[in-house]
Design an enzyme around this catalytic site. Sequence first.
Site, PDB file in Angstrom:
ATOM      1  N   TYR A  79       0.847  -1.188   0.000  1.00  0.00           N
ATOM      2  CA  TYR A  79       0.000   0.000   0.000  1.00  0.00           C
ATOM      3  C   TYR A  79       0.884   1.239   0.000  1.00  0.00           C
ATOM      4  CZ  TYR A  79      -3.477   3.439   1.650  1.00  0.00           C
ATOM      5  OH  TYR A  79      -4.300   4.534   1.783  1.00  0.00           O
ATOM      6  N   LYS A  84       3.819   9.107   8.890  1.00  0.00           N
ATOM      7  CA  LYS A  84       3.550   8.534  10.208  1.00  0.00           C
ATOM      8  C   LYS A  84       4.491   9.084  11.307  1.00  0.00           C
ATOM      9  CE  LYS A  84       0.695   5.025   8.335  1.00  0.00           C
ATOM     10  NZ  LYS A  84       0.727   4.236   7.128  1.00  0.00           N
ATOM     11  N   ASP A 105       9.288   2.806   0.090  1.00  0.00           N
ATOM     12  CA  ASP A 105       8.221   3.449   0.842  1.00  0.00           C
ATOM     13  C   ASP A 105       8.418   3.077   2.306  1.00  0.00           C
ATOM     14  OD1 ASP A 105       5.966   4.218   2.172  1.00  0.00           O
ATOM     15  OD2 ASP A 105       4.544   3.482   0.667  1.00  0.00           O
TER      16      ASP A 105
HETATM   17  C1  LIG Z   1       0.088   4.735   5.713  1.00  0.00           C
HETATM   18  C2  LIG Z   1       0.885   4.471   4.513  1.00  0.00           C
HETATM   19  C3  LIG Z   1       0.898   5.340   3.413  1.00  0.00           C
HETATM   20  C4  LIG Z   1      -0.038   6.493   3.295  1.00  0.00           C
HETATM   21  O1  LIG Z   1       0.168   7.468   4.262  1.00  0.00           O
HETATM   22  P1  LIG Z   1      -1.038   8.485   4.606  1.00  0.00           P
HETATM   23  O2  LIG Z   1      -0.413   9.442   5.557  1.00  0.00           O
HETATM   24  O3  LIG Z   1      -2.128   7.645   5.204  1.00  0.00           O
HETATM   25  O4  LIG Z   1      -1.455   9.103   3.326  1.00  0.00           O
HETATM   26  C5  LIG Z   1       1.800   5.099   2.398  1.00  0.00           C
HETATM   27  N1  LIG Z   1       2.630   4.043   2.443  1.00  0.00           N
HETATM   28  C6  LIG Z   1       2.623   3.171   3.459  1.00  0.00           C
HETATM   29  C7  LIG Z   1       3.590   2.043   3.468  1.00  0.00           C
HETATM   30  C8  LIG Z   1       1.732   3.332   4.521  1.00  0.00           C
HETATM   31  O5  LIG Z   1       1.691   2.431   5.497  1.00  0.00           O
END
Ligand SMILES: *Cc1c(COP(=O)(O)O)cnc(C)c1O
Length: 428
Positions: free
Chosen positions: A144, A266, A238
Site C-alpha cells: 500500500y 507517520k 516506501d
Molecule cells: C500509511 C501508509 C501510506 C499512506 O500514508 P497516509 O499518511 O495515510 O497518506 C503510504 N505508504 C505506506 C507504506 C503506509 O503504510
Amino acid sequence: MNREKSRKIYEEAVKYIPGGVNSPARAFKAVNTGPVFVKRGYGSKIEDEDGNEYIDYIGSWGPAILGHNDERLMDGLGEVIEKGMSFGLPTKIEVDMAKAMVDSYPGMDMVRMVNSGTEATMSAIRVARGYTGKNKIIKFEGCYHGHSDSLLVKSGSGTLTYGVPTSLGVPKAVVEDTIVCRFNDLEDVRKAFAESDDIAGIILEPIAGNMGLIPGDKEFLQGLREITEENGALLIFDEVITGYRIAYGGAAEVYGITPDMACFGKIIGGGMPVGAYGGKREIMKIVSPEGGVYQAGTLSGNPIAMHLGIRSLNILKEDPSIYEEMIETAKKIEQGFKINIEKTGVKAKIVRYRNMLTLFFGEGEFKNFDDVEKCDTDMYAKYFVEMLDQGIMLPPAQFECMFIGTAHSDRDIEKTIEANYIALNNIK
Ligand SMILES: *Cc1c(COP(=O)(O)O)cnc(C)c1O
C-alpha cells in the site's frame, strides 16, 4: 464491555461522514463490529468514550511510537503554538527537520516535506518519471502506498480488506502505467523489464506492513537494487511505516541497501499530518522551484508538525537502546503467542520482524499476497473482538501489523499474552 456511547456516536457519524469515519479501517467492518470512539490517550493506553481502557497496538497506525501524550513531545508545545500556527513562508525548523532526516537516512541528500504518506509516494513517482523520462512504475501486489490513482492497484490493507482490488474512479489510462508484480519474486520483476523499456522506477515497502507483516527477502531487495541500476530506473523505498520504526535509518539501514529515493510519513509527524520524500541530490534537484517537476503544499513543513516531528526523531536518536528494547518487547509477545497457539491448537502463526508483528490465522510461509490471502479472516474477526473485550486494541483487520512502542510495559505484555490465550481458547 459496554460501548454504548461509541455506538450512539457512530449512529450520528454515519449521517454526516461516509461510513461514519474519515479513513475506512476505523469503521471496524473487517472485524464485524462497530468502531470505538477514542476520548484520550496516555502512554501505551487509550480510553474510549465509554471510559473503557485499552492497551493500544495500533498507535495511530505507527506514529505513536513513544506512546500517547509523551511529556518530552508536549514540552514547549504551547510556546510553539503561541508564535503562530502557519505562515506559508519558510521557517527555520523546516531546515532543522530536513537536516535531521538527511543525517539519518542512507544515501539521502535532500528531502521535501509534504502533508501525508500519500502525497510523499505520489510525488516520488512523479520525480522518478520526470528524472528518467519514462512512464511506467512497478509496484507489488499487497503493498500500500496511499490512495493516489496510479498506486491504488492491488494495494493491500483497506483495499484488501474490503475486497476492492482497484478502486472505482481510477481511470484505466492511469493504471495502464502501473505494472503489478509479485512481492519477493525477482523473476516477475525481470520479466517486466524484459517486456518494457519504459519503466521509470520500482516502489515498494521493503518490509510490507499492509498485507500483514511480510519482510522483503534480502536477496529480493538486493536484486531490485541491481535490476534498477542496470535498467536506468529508480528504486523507491516506501518507508512510511518503517522509517524511524524498524530502525532509526529505516529498512535501508537494516538491510544495508540504499534506494535512490525514500518516502516517509507517520512517525516523522509525531502525531501531526506529515509526509516527506527524499533522495540523492541529483534526483531531488529536479523538484520545483529548482527543477521542472512541480510539487507544492500550503501547509507543508507546518511549524507545529515540524516541532513534534523533530522532537520525536531526537528522542529516538538519543537513546541507542530504544530500538533494542522495543524488539525485546515484541519478542516477548511472539514467544507468548507461540506458546498459546501450541497449547490451544489454533491454526495460526505469529510473524515478527524487529518491533512489528502480525498474527496470521493460517499456516505455512508468508512470502507474498497469495499466501496471506489464504488466511481465515473470520477467525481474525472473532479473535479481534475477544481481545477488544479484554481491553486489548489490535489492528482491526488481518492484513495489518501490531505496532510496538516504547511505552508498552512488561505488565502490558503479560496482560496481552494472557488475553491472547483466553481469546484463542474461546474461538478454537
Ligand atoms: C500509511 C501508509 C501510506 C499512506 O500514508 P497516509 O499518511 O495515510 O497518506 C503510504 N505508504 C505506506 C507504506 C503506509 O503504510
